[in-house]
Design an enzyme around this catalytic site. Structure first.
Site, PDB file in Angstrom:
ATOM      1  CG  ASN A 127      -1.864  -1.186   1.229  1.00 47.15           C
ATOM      2  OD1 ASN A 127      -2.319  -1.610   0.174  1.00 47.15           O
ATOM      3  ND2 ASN A 127      -2.157  -1.721   2.398  1.00 47.15           N
ATOM      4  N   GLY A 143      -3.995   3.345   0.759  1.00 52.65           N
ATOM      5  CA  GLY A 143      -4.397   2.705   2.008  1.00 52.65           C
ATOM      6  C   GLY A 143      -3.259   2.503   2.991  1.00 52.65           C
ATOM      7  CD  GLN A 144       2.816   3.763   3.158  1.00 49.40           C
ATOM      8  OE1 GLN A 144       2.774   4.235   2.020  1.00 49.40           O
ATOM      9  NE2 GLN A 144       3.933   3.573   3.830  1.00 49.40           N
ATOM     10  CG  HIS A 191       4.275  -1.862   5.473  1.00 49.93           C
ATOM     11  ND1 HIS A 191       4.308  -0.495   5.649  1.00 49.93           N
ATOM     12  CD2 HIS A 191       2.975  -2.197   5.376  1.00 49.93           C
ATOM     13  CE1 HIS A 191       3.078  -0.017   5.670  1.00 49.93           C
ATOM     14  NE2 HIS A 191       2.240  -1.026   5.486  1.00 49.93           N
ATOM     15  CG  HIS A 209       0.541  -5.854   3.663  1.00 50.67           C
ATOM     16  ND1 HIS A 209      -0.113  -5.805   4.875  1.00 50.67           N
ATOM     17  CD2 HIS A 209       0.716  -4.568   3.284  1.00 50.67           C
ATOM     18  CE1 HIS A 209      -0.329  -4.539   5.210  1.00 50.67           C
ATOM     19  NE2 HIS A 209       0.160  -3.763   4.264  1.00 50.67           N
TER      20      HIS A 209
HETATM   21  P1  DGP Z   1      -0.742  -0.471   5.735  1.00 46.91           P
HETATM   22  O1  DGP Z   1      -2.229  -0.211   5.780  1.00 46.91           O
HETATM   23  O2  DGP Z   1      -0.323  -1.044   4.421  1.00 46.91           O
HETATM   24  O3  DGP Z   1       0.056   0.735   6.153  1.00 46.91           O
HETATM   25  O4  DGP Z   1      -0.475  -1.608   6.772  1.00 46.91           O
HETATM   26  C1  DGP Z   1      -0.001  -1.413   8.058  1.00 46.91           C
HETATM   27  C2  DGP Z   1      -0.105  -2.727   8.759  1.00 46.91           C
HETATM   28  O5  DGP Z   1       0.677  -2.658   9.929  1.00 46.91           O
HETATM   29  C3  DGP Z   1      -1.519  -3.088   9.195  1.00 46.91           C
HETATM   30  O6  DGP Z   1      -1.915  -4.267   8.519  1.00 46.91           O
HETATM   31  C4  DGP Z   1      -1.415  -3.330  10.688  1.00 46.91           C
HETATM   32  C5  DGP Z   1       0.075  -3.429  10.937  1.00 46.91           C
HETATM   33  N1  DGP Z   1       0.494  -2.876  12.196  1.00 46.91           N
HETATM   34  C6  DGP Z   1       0.275  -1.612  12.638  1.00 46.91           C
HETATM   35  N2  DGP Z   1       0.849  -1.431  13.848  1.00 46.91           N
HETATM   36  C7  DGP Z   1       1.450  -2.613  14.156  1.00 46.91           C
HETATM   37  C8  DGP Z   1       2.208  -3.053  15.292  1.00 46.91           C
HETATM   38  O7  DGP Z   1       2.441  -2.336  16.250  1.00 46.91           O
HETATM   39  N3  DGP Z   1       2.665  -4.335  15.240  1.00 46.91           N
HETATM   40  C9  DGP Z   1       2.424  -5.168  14.184  1.00 46.91           C
HETATM   41  N4  DGP Z   1       2.917  -6.409  14.264  1.00 46.91           N
HETATM   42  N5  DGP Z   1       1.725  -4.778  13.113  1.00 46.91           N
HETATM   43  C10 DGP Z   1       1.237  -3.518  13.103  1.00 46.91           C
END
Ligand code: DGP
Length: 115
Positions: A88, A94-95, A101, A103
């Site tokens: 994203n 949707g980031q 990162h 997924h």
């Molecule tokens: P995006 O929407 O592409 O920016 O995805 C961010 C992702 O990061 C979302 O799926 C949830 C994950 N996420 C957010 N905070 C944390 C965290 O503190 N720990 C972990 N393991 N994942 C997290």
């Protein structure tokens, strides 16, 4: 452009916990805290690039490394029947976390097109 401090920087520095599944000198992979599939892992660069559109030509080896890390982690966790890789990028992409990162989503059949 590099990121401001994010939750992922803290995970890299082990300041907050995460279920880390892979690490090397350039990348870290850990389970997503809000999984959207039976397997949902995030692969991040240790270098704090905020988003895909901020990557520069000087990052080309790192970007390749991240994709090969996805492949390696997917094999490690047994995603033998395929998986989806999502990046994203930015607000309309949707980031929500401003640290690049990838997924890895797997463990169920994915739908297309995405919502
Ligand atoms: P995006 O929407 O592409 O920016 O995805 C961010 C992702 O990061 C979302 O799926 C949830 C994950 N996420 C957010 N905070 C944390 C965290 O503190 N720990 C972990 N393991 N994942 C997290």
């Amino acid at each position: 452009m590099t990121t401001q401090e994010t939750i992922f920087s803290k995970i890299i520095r082990r300041e907050i916990p995460a279920e880390i599944v892979y690490e090397d000198n350039l990348a870290l992979a850990f389970k997503d805290v809000n999984p959207q599939a039976p397997v949902h892992i995030l692969v991040i660069p240790k270098e704090p690039i905020a988003k895909l559109s901020d990557a520069e030509s000087q990052n080309h080896a790192l970007m390749g490394h991240l994709l090969l890390t996805v492949k390696r982690v997917a094999e490690q966790v047994g995603l033998n029947n395929g998986y989806r890789v999502v990046i994203n990028c930015g607000e309309e992409g949707g980031q929500t976390v401003n640290h690049l990162h990838l997924h890895i989503l797997g463990g169920r059949a994915m739908q297309w097109p995405p919502g």
